[in-house]
Design a protein around this motif. Structure first.
Motif, PDB file in Angstrom:
ATOM      1  N   ASP A 135       0.803  -1.220   0.000  1.00 32.72           N
ATOM      2  CA  ASP A 135       0.000   0.000   0.000  1.00 32.72           C
ATOM      3  C   ASP A 135       0.838   1.273   0.000  1.00 32.72           C
ATOM      4  OD1 ASP A 135      -2.311  -1.619   0.257  1.00 32.72           O
ATOM      5  OD2 ASP A 135      -2.016  -1.695   2.429  1.00 32.72           O
ATOM      6  N   ILE A 136       2.101   1.167   0.344  1.00 33.06           N
ATOM      7  CA  ILE A 136       2.909   2.354   0.598  1.00 33.06           C
ATOM      8  C   ILE A 136       3.148   3.186  -0.657  1.00 33.06           C
ATOM      9  CG2 ILE A 136       5.149   1.204   0.284  1.00 33.06           C
ATOM     10  CD1 ILE A 136       4.354   3.723   3.069  1.00 33.06           C
ATOM     11  N   GLU A 137       3.012   2.596  -1.849  1.00 38.19           N
ATOM     12  CA  GLU A 137       3.242   3.337  -3.087  1.00 38.19           C
ATOM     13  C   GLU A 137       1.968   3.914  -3.694  1.00 38.19           C
ATOM     14  OE1 GLU A 137       5.277   0.663  -5.702  1.00 38.19           O
ATOM     15  OE2 GLU A 137       7.251   1.072  -4.830  1.00 38.19           O
ATOM     16  N   LEU A 138       0.841   3.811  -3.003  1.00 34.50           N
ATOM     17  CA  LEU A 138      -0.419   4.301  -3.559  1.00 34.50           C
ATOM     18  C   LEU A 138      -0.473   5.833  -3.528  1.00 34.50           C
ATOM     19  CD1 LEU A 138      -2.904   1.649  -2.104  1.00 34.50           C
ATOM     20  CD2 LEU A 138      -1.843   1.719  -4.380  1.00 34.50           C
ATOM     21  N   LEU A 139      -1.499   6.401  -4.176  1.00 36.01           N
ATOM     22  CA  LEU A 139      -1.537   7.844  -4.443  1.00 36.01           C
ATOM     23  C   LEU A 139      -1.447   8.756  -3.223  1.00 36.01           C
ATOM     24  CD1 LEU A 139      -4.000   8.209  -7.456  1.00 36.01           C
ATOM     25  CD2 LEU A 139      -1.566   8.809  -7.379  1.00 36.01           C
ATOM     26  N   PRO A 140      -2.045   8.421  -2.077  1.00 38.74           N
ATOM     27  CA  PRO A 140      -1.885   9.341  -0.939  1.00 38.74           C
ATOM     28  C   PRO A 140      -0.423   9.601  -0.592  1.00 38.74           C
ATOM     29  CG  PRO A 140      -3.670   7.805  -0.506  1.00 38.74           C
ATOM     30  CD  PRO A 140      -3.008   7.329  -1.769  1.00 38.74           C
ATOM     31  N   THR A 141       0.401   8.566  -0.652  1.00 35.76           N
ATOM     32  CA  THR A 141       1.832   8.753  -0.394  1.00 35.76           C
ATOM     33  C   THR A 141       2.467   9.618  -1.468  1.00 35.76           C
ATOM     34  OG1 THR A 141       1.839   6.525   0.572  1.00 35.76           O
ATOM     35  CG2 THR A 141       3.980   7.559   0.163  1.00 35.76           C
ATOM     36  N   GLN A 142       2.090   9.383  -2.732  1.00 42.75           N
ATOM     37  CA  GLN A 142       2.679  10.134  -3.835  1.00 42.75           C
ATOM     38  C   GLN A 142       2.377  11.633  -3.707  1.00 42.75           C
ATOM     39  OE1 GLN A 142       4.731   8.438  -5.495  1.00 42.75           O
ATOM     40  NE2 GLN A 142       3.982   6.441  -4.833  1.00 42.75           N
ATOM     41  N   TYR A 143       1.143  11.977  -3.394  1.00 44.50           N
ATOM     42  CA  TYR A 143       0.777  13.396  -3.263  1.00 44.50           C
ATOM     43  C   TYR A 143       1.482  14.025  -2.066  1.00 44.50           C
ATOM     44  CZ  TYR A 143      -2.641  13.368  -7.015  1.00 44.50           C
ATOM     45  OH  TYR A 143      -3.238  13.299  -8.248  1.00 44.50           O
ATOM     46  N   TYR A 144       1.599  13.273  -0.992  1.00 42.13           N
ATOM     47  CA  TYR A 144       2.312  13.794   0.173  1.00 42.13           C
ATOM     48  C   TYR A 144       3.773  14.106  -0.189  1.00 42.13           C
ATOM     49  CZ  TYR A 144       4.138  14.168   4.923  1.00 42.13           C
ATOM     50  OH  TYR A 144       4.741  14.632   6.064  1.00 42.13           O
ATOM     51  N   CYS A 145       4.352  13.274  -1.013  1.00 38.08           N
ATOM     52  CA  CYS A 145       5.775  13.409  -1.344  1.00 38.08           C
ATOM     53  C   CYS A 145       6.068  14.504  -2.365  1.00 38.08           C
ATOM     54  CB  CYS A 145       6.327  12.069  -1.832  1.00 38.08           C
ATOM     55  SG  CYS A 145       6.471  10.858  -0.490  1.00 38.08           S
ATOM     56  N   THR A 146       5.034  15.176  -2.872  1.00 45.00           N
ATOM     57  CA  THR A 146       5.292  16.315  -3.759  1.00 45.00           C
ATOM     58  C   THR A 146       6.028  17.434  -3.034  1.00 45.00           C
ATOM     59  OG1 THR A 146       3.081  17.221  -3.314  1.00 45.00           O
ATOM     60  CG2 THR A 146       3.324  15.825  -5.273  1.00 45.00           C
ATOM     61  N   LYS A 147       6.015  17.429  -1.704  1.00 41.29           N
ATOM     62  CA  LYS A 147       6.701  18.480  -0.946  1.00 41.29           C
ATOM     63  C   LYS A 147       8.213  18.248  -0.881  1.00 41.29           C
ATOM     64  CE  LYS A 147       6.460  16.726   3.825  1.00 41.29           C
ATOM     65  NZ  LYS A 147       6.032  17.066   5.200  1.00 41.29           N
ATOM     66  N   PHE A 148       8.659  17.058  -1.273  1.00 44.12           N
ATOM     67  CA  PHE A 148      10.077  16.731  -1.203  1.00 44.12           C
ATOM     68  C   PHE A 148      10.763  16.947  -2.549  1.00 44.12           C
ATOM     69  CE2 PHE A 148       8.248  13.876   2.097  1.00 44.12           C
ATOM     70  CZ  PHE A 148       8.878  14.445   3.195  1.00 44.12           C
ATOM     71  N   LYS A 149      12.071  17.129  -2.488  1.00 40.91           N
ATOM     72  CA  LYS A 149      12.891  17.206  -3.698  1.00 40.91           C
ATOM     73  C   LYS A 149      13.417  15.811  -3.996  1.00 40.91           C
ATOM     74  CE  LYS A 149      15.607  20.687  -4.513  1.00 40.91           C
ATOM     75  NZ  LYS A 149      16.673  21.724  -4.385  1.00 40.91           N
TER      76      LYS A 149
END
Length: 256
Positions: A172-186
Motif C-alpha cells: 500500500d505504501i506506493e499508492l496515491l496518498p503517499t505520492q501526493y504527500y511526497c510532492t513536498k520533497f525534492k
C-alpha cells in the motif's frame, strides 16, 4: 562512505544470504530485520549494526526503527535487490550533491525523462564512464515520486513519510496518498542512454543490481531481461544460494 540499510525478514533468508554476500566487502552496512528466535549470528556478524523491528507492525512502522540512527543520509535497499556492482565514488558524489542542493531522495532505478515534462535537470559526472548522466526532478505523483526501489535518502525525510503513513503495508505504501504527500520533497531520478536491464527494472552502470523477485517468485533462469553479465551473475547466485530454495522461479520470459 554512506551507510547502506538492508531491509529483510526471516521468511526470506535466501534473498538475505544473497545480498549479504554481494555486500560482503562493504563495511558500512546496517541490517533491519524482524525480531525472532532464528539463529542468525553468522549473518549479523557481517553488519556493523543490526536493528530489530516488531513483526506485528505494518511495513512503514517497521522502518521507524531507524529513528535512533544519527545519520543524515542512507542508501536504503531491500534484500531482493542484489547489488552486483557499484561505484562508491559516484555514490559519494551524489550524497554531496544532495547535501548542497537540499535533495531528499535520489532513486537509483533508471527513469526516462520524457515521462515527466515538468522535470528539471541537473548534470552529474559519472566517474566510471565518459558519458554524463542526468538527475531529473520528479514532481508528478502519477510517476511514483515515492517507491520502494533502491534509493539514497535524506533519513529525516524518509522517516517523515513513514510517520505519516505508519499504518501502511508494503503493498500500500506506493499508492496515491503517499505520492501526493511526497510532492513536498525534492526527489530526483536517474537518466542515461547507457542504462542496463536488471530483471523487472532498469539501472545505471554505476549502481547495478538484480531485482531477484516479483510477487513471490524468483526471476526466470533465462529470457529474464538481464544484461549478459548480469545473467552470468544471476546464474552464479542460483548455483551458490538458491539450490534448496522453497520459493518458485517464474517461467522464462514471464516477468509480470
Amino acid at each position: 562512505m554512506i551507510n547502506y540499510v538492508v531491509y529483510s525478514h526471516t521468511d526470506y533468508l535466501d534473498a538475505l544470504n544473497v545480498q549479504t554476500s554481494c555486500l560482503k566487502d562493504y563495511k558500512n552496512k546496517i541490517l533491519l530485520i524482524n525480531r525472532s528466535d532464528v539463529e542468525l549470528s553468522s549473518i549479523y556478524s557481517q553488519y556493523k549494526d543490526v536493528i530489530l523491528y516488531d513483526d506485528n507492525l505494518p511495513y512503514a512502522s517497521r522502518l521507524l526503527a531507524l529513528s535512533h540512527l544519527d545519520l543524515r543520509y542512507v542508501l536504503f535497499i531491500h534484500d531482493i535487490d542484489a547489488v552486483i556492482e557499484k561505484d562508491d565514488a559516484t555514490i559519494n558524489q551524489l550524497v554531496k550533491l544532495m547535501d548542497s542542493q537540499g535533495i531528499d531522495r535520489i532513486d537509483l532505478q533508471y527513469q526516462a525523462p520524457e515521462k515527466n515534462p515538468h522535470s528539471h535537470k541537473i548534470k552529474a559526472k559519472h566517474k566510471t564512464e565518459a558519458r554524463d548522466f542526468i538527475l531529473t526532478k520528479q514532481d508528478d505523483p502519477i510517476e511514483y515520486i515515492y517507491n520502494v526501489n533502491p534509493s539514497i535518502w535524506k533519513l529525516s525525510s524518509f522517516l517523515d513519510i513513514m510517520r505519516n503513513f505508519a499504518e501502511l503495508n508494503y503493498r500500500d505504501i506506493e499508492l496515491l496518498p503517499t505520492q501526493y504527500y511526497c510532492t513536498k520533497f525534492k526527489v530526483y531520478k536517474l537518466y542515461s542512454e547507457n542504462f542496463l536491464n536488471c530483471g523487472y527494472l532498469q539501472c545505471l552502470p554505476f549502481f547495478q543490481f538484480i531485482h531477484l523477485t516479483h510477487t513471490g517468485r524468483f526471476l526466470p533462469l533465462k529470457d529474464n531481461n538481464l544484461e549478459k553479465h548480469l545473467q552470468v551473475a544471476y546464474l552464479k547466485i542460483v548455483d551458490d544460494f538458491l539450490g534448496d530454495t522453497s520459493m518458485p522461479f517464474r517461467s522464462a520470459g514471464k516477468l509480470h
